[in-house]
Write a protein that holds these residues in place. Structure first.
Motif, mmCIF file in Angstrom:
data_model
loop_
_atom_site.group_PDB
_atom_site.id
_atom_site.type_symbol
_atom_site.label_atom_id
_atom_site.label_comp_id
_atom_site.label_asym_id
_atom_site.label_seq_id
_atom_site.Cartn_x
_atom_site.Cartn_y
_atom_site.Cartn_z
ATOM 1 N N GLU A 2 7.877 -8.414 -26.871
ATOM 2 C CA GLU A 2 7.891 -7.327 -27.790
ATOM 3 C C GLU A 2 8.184 -6.037 -27.084
ATOM 4 O O GLU A 2 8.814 -5.157 -27.883
ATOM 5 N N ASP A 36 7.473 -11.904 -32.886
ATOM 6 C CA ASP A 36 7.747 -12.588 -31.563
ATOM 7 C C ASP A 36 7.950 -14.016 -31.996
ATOM 8 O O ASP A 36 7.450 -14.566 -32.811
ATOM 9 N N TYR A 68 -2.877 -4.358 -28.713
ATOM 10 C CA TYR A 68 -2.101 -5.241 -29.194
ATOM 11 C C TYR A 68 -2.744 -6.133 -30.170
ATOM 12 O O TYR A 68 -3.525 -7.054 -29.564
ATOM 13 N N GLY A 85 3.160 -6.455 -24.908
ATOM 14 C CA GLY A 85 3.493 -7.892 -25.474
ATOM 15 C C GLY A 85 4.935 -7.950 -24.574
ATOM 16 O O GLY A 85 5.486 -7.074 -24.478
ATOM 17 N N ASP A 86 5.241 -9.229 -24.212
ATOM 18 C CA ASP A 86 6.350 -9.713 -23.698
ATOM 19 C C ASP A 86 6.793 -10.788 -24.420
ATOM 20 O O ASP A 86 5.939 -11.767 -24.559
ATOM 21 N N ARG A 96 -2.958 -5.140 -23.787
ATOM 22 C CA ARG A 96 -1.668 -4.693 -22.996
ATOM 23 C C ARG A 96 -0.515 -4.631 -23.748
ATOM 24 O O ARG A 96 -0.656 -4.994 -25.054
HETATM 25 N N1 GLY Z 1 4.348 -12.069 -26.822
HETATM 26 C C1 GLY Z 1 3.160 -12.559 -26.547
HETATM 27 C C2 GLY Z 1 2.275 -11.979 -25.376
HETATM 28 O O1 GLY Z 1 2.731 -10.863 -24.993
HETATM 29 O O2 GLY Z 1 1.341 -12.457 -25.340
#
Ligand code: GLY
Ligand code: AMP
Length: 430
Positions: free
Chosen positions: A301, A221, A278, A298-299, A296
């Motif tokens: 990811e 990321d 994660y 990822g964002d 949870r």
């Molecule tokens: N990519 C970082 C997060 O989801 O915390």
């Protein structure tokens, strides 16, 4: 899984949730998908996908909706409801929900709790100390060069809780702000001071239920807003997979030294884990170390993860929530993926909003993921710092990168921004 059709609810509003919606609604066993509150990409009534608007902290109202609409599975995107115990509440009512319990979510909800767990069970992580008095914290840091330390707020802090200081003055001001002035609240005024470690960073994911785990999936990321990892930290503005250093030996080390010790430790601490784990890992010259856990997906990811997952997401989440998980059903492919995020002018500081997004009609063949967007009279407008992105896939990483940027090049909104170097690291070193 039988061929009954299920109604599904996904909680959250980001790109992560749009990726989850796309994947789950491709399952032949899904009838209606509801997204709460969703974004401009997650609503598609023709495909039986609907945005709804309930406050994510109002568990009673969510339970009411789930019961009335015959929702058979709820999937939780963001960490706050998990840390606040949404899973425990749903389970008490006999409702299926995918995510860890309140106890298990402490692994993300309290960095101090997670650190103590790692220390007790010998899970490799940077050496750290806990402080609740600024005088003692200030005395402790005097023994170090500021560049060798990392300051972390104990609880959730919306991505603003980790400080990588440059000067002693910055350290002292941070200590005062968190412990004395309680800028993150009186329940969040403890500080974890860690040794700074170095090496490539990777987000590692596994589907977990109790002591059982799937194989790992790894995504890199990009957290800084500007090229060459300059500028302030963001929620994540790009990603690629697989990482150029993702070799069998490293995977086995992560499983043996981090993943299994972590889920076994959680079992022993009355915090059995169920959901997606994660692991934020740094590959140092002394081996992989945990810099944080999240409870949870990822964002950003997940935007890539959902393309890496060859299996049926509904089946996996349903099995886990019903406690008959079969880890071998989780199949990750090893294709090349790149994800580039477009952001609003000003992000991650104050940013512009409400700009018309055009060009999307030219992108039918691309995997577009919306984050901060909204629909108004059939047009799509920006509605957040991280706005929209494209997942590229290719026979090589170069092809995947080129596909993402080709897609991004067709999207327009005023003063948009995106990094031009996503994935470059992987091709330079391969
Ligand atoms: N990519 C970082 C997060 O989801 O915390
Ligand atoms: P976290 O929210 O804990 O992942 O921290 C945010 C970012 O700070 C991480 O992505 C790392 O780049 C960096 N970071 C956190 N802890 C450390 C550490 N002990 N040493 C070096 N960098 C770190």
């Amino acid at each position: 899984m039988s061929h009954r059709k299920y109604n599904i609810l996904i909680l959250g509003s980001g790109g992560r949730e749009h990726a989850l919606v796309k994947k789950i609604s491709s399952s032949k066993n899904v009838y209606k998908t509801f997204v709460c509150p969703g974004n401009g990409g997650t609503s598609n009534p023709k495909l039986n996908i609907f945005n709804i608007n309930i406050n994510l902290s109002n568990f009673d109202e969510l339970i009411n909706f789930v019961t009335t609409e015959n929702i058979e599975l709820t999937i939780v995107g963001p960490e706050q409801p998990l840390v606040d115990g949404i899973v425990d509440m749903f389970k008490k009512k006999g409702l299926n929900i995918f995510g860890p319990s309140k106890n298990a979510s402490r692994i993300e909800g309290s960095k101090i709790w997670a650190y103590k767990l790692m220390e007790k069970y010998n899970i490799p992580c940077p050496k750290s100390e806990v402080f609740d008095q600024s005088k003692l914290a200030k005395k402790y840091v005097r023994n170090f060069n500021p560049n060798d330390l990392v300051l972390k707020v104990d609880g959730l802090a919306g991505g603003k809780g980790v400080i990588l200081p440059k000067t002693e003055d910055e350290i002292n001001k941070t200590i005062e702000a968190i412990i004395d002035k309680k800028i993150f609240g009186s329940l969040n005024s403890k500080l974890l001071i860690s040794e700074r470690i170095y090496g490539p960073e990777v987000s590692v994911f596994a589907f977990v239920d109790g002591g059982k785990s799937s194989e790992l999936a790894a995504v890199c990321d990009y957290k800084r807003i500007f090229e060459n990892d300059e500028g302030p930290n963001t929620g994540g503005v790009g990603a690629y997979s697989p990482p150029e250093f993702w070799e069998r030996k490293l995977q086995n080390k992560i499983k043996d030294e981090i993943l299994y010790p972590t889920i076994n430790a959680l079992e022993l601490e009355n915090s059995s884990y169920s959901g997606v784990l994660y692991m934020g890992i740094m590959v140092t010259k002394n081996g992989p170390m945990v810099i944080e856990y999240n409870c949870r997906f990822g964002d950003p990811e997940t935007q890539i993860l959902m393309s890496k997952l060859d299996s049926d997401l509904l089946e996996i989440c349903m099995d886990i929530s019903k406690k008959h998980f079969e880890p071998n059903k989780v199949i990750w492919n090893n294709k090349n993926f790149c994800f580039v995020m477009m952001t609003s002018n000003g992000y991650p500081g104050d940013y512009e909003s409400g700009k018309l997004i055009s060009g999307l009609e030219n992108l039918k063949d691309y995997n577009i993921i919306h984050s901060g967007t909204k629909i108004l009279n059939r047009d799509i407008f920006t509605n957040g710092g991280r706005v929209i992105g494209v997942v590229g896939e290719g026979a090589s990483m170069i092809d995947a990168i080129n596909q993402s940027y080709k897609g991004i090049g067709k999207i327009y909104f005023k003063n948009s921004f995106y990094r031009k170097d996503i994935g470059k690291r992987a091709i330079n070193e391969s």
